[in-house]
Enzyme design. Sequence first.
Site, PDB file in Angstrom:
ATOM      1  CE  LYS A  56      -3.513  -2.746   0.030  1.00 41.61           C
ATOM      2  NZ  LYS A  56      -2.924  -4.019   0.434  1.00 41.61           N
ATOM      3  CE1 TYR A 100      -8.751 -10.358   3.300  1.00 40.60           C
ATOM      4  CE2 TYR A 100      -9.931  -9.950   5.356  1.00 40.60           C
ATOM      5  CZ  TYR A 100      -8.944  -9.612   4.452  1.00 40.60           C
ATOM      6  OH  TYR A 100      -8.140  -8.532   4.696  1.00 40.60           O
ATOM      7  CE1 TYR A 132      -5.199  -9.144   1.252  1.00 41.43           C
ATOM      8  CE2 TYR A 132      -4.509  -8.667   3.502  1.00 41.43           C
ATOM      9  CZ  TYR A 132      -5.409  -8.516   2.469  1.00 41.43           C
ATOM     10  OH  TYR A 132      -6.530  -7.755   2.648  1.00 41.43           O
TER      11      TYR A 132
END
Length: 322
Positions: free
Chosen positions: A45, A249, A275
């Site tokens: 990010k 998730y 992730y």
Amino acid sequence: MKPRLRFAHLPTPVEPLPRLSALLGGPTLITKRDDQTGLAFGGNKTRKLEYLMYAAQEAGADTLITAGAVQSNHCRQTVAAAARFGMACVLVLFGNPPDPPDGNHLLHYLLGAEVVFTGRERVQQKLEEVYESVLGAGKQPYLIPYGGSNPTGALGYVNAMLELAEQGVDPDWIVFPSSSGGTQAGMLVGAHISGYHGKILGISVDETADELKARVADLAIQTADFIGRQVTFSAEDVLVNDDYLGGGYAVMGSAEVEAIRLFAAYEALLVDPVYTGRAAAGLIDLIRQGFFKPEETVLFWHTGGGPALFARKYQGDLLEIN
Ligand SMILES: *Cc1c(COP(=O)(O)O)cnc(C)c1O
């Protein structure tokens, strides 16, 4: 390209993974260390935020607003960027808040976020309410989309592909976790510009391949258009593997646990439960299946996420010895 603020630690290093390559006995493995981009423990990010923060400043913003899961890396890095540039930040979070806060969520508070909790299905509505109330308080809000994934944010990974080419690194495959799609869309556009001819394979973290391919193709078209390039991408141009969604998730299964332990013990590389651990598990499984040719080079693009290792909910499973 568009202007950006400069705060990421770039270029990120590319490193060989000799012990893991030998252990798995498949292709040559290397990694690009975007877990080391800087900004409060780094991650993918940071690259997106260099462009988004420039746009926020241009818009005269004094308050950032964004949303994510309670252990969101995106939210941690966004509030870090706000702190760095003297802005306020409101986070709309969904999920069960750990008490006391841990992992990324602890950092959300340390970095100065104002936190609002809501149900996952009400996030959009809540974001609109927060936006109105910030405006009503006489401030200037700037909404950063989920995952920082719009054409502005995706430019971070257009630039990252140019950076890789400048480093003289030309792997046959790039493998990484893909979720809101900005990373993969940016890579596709960047590959088009840099002339990268290898394959860009996203390991889906939370969605079916069809959904993610369509979103990435769409965002790649918009991103290219945003920088004045008319390129079309179709879903068939986007490589996504959704075999590793496991329990869903942020649910860490035995495949993620194995990957986290192997990457740590063989290369001192810390991958996360949500992730990079999932993408690493996918990579390991694909190697075991013989998916890659032995003479190929596979670049594991490490997108960060490490702070989630310190969420208490994962620690029992991480420490259990099988
Ligand atoms: C957000 C995130 C991703 C996914 O990137 P997208 O651009 O949302 O697809 C991958 N890895 C980590 C560690 C992340 O925080």
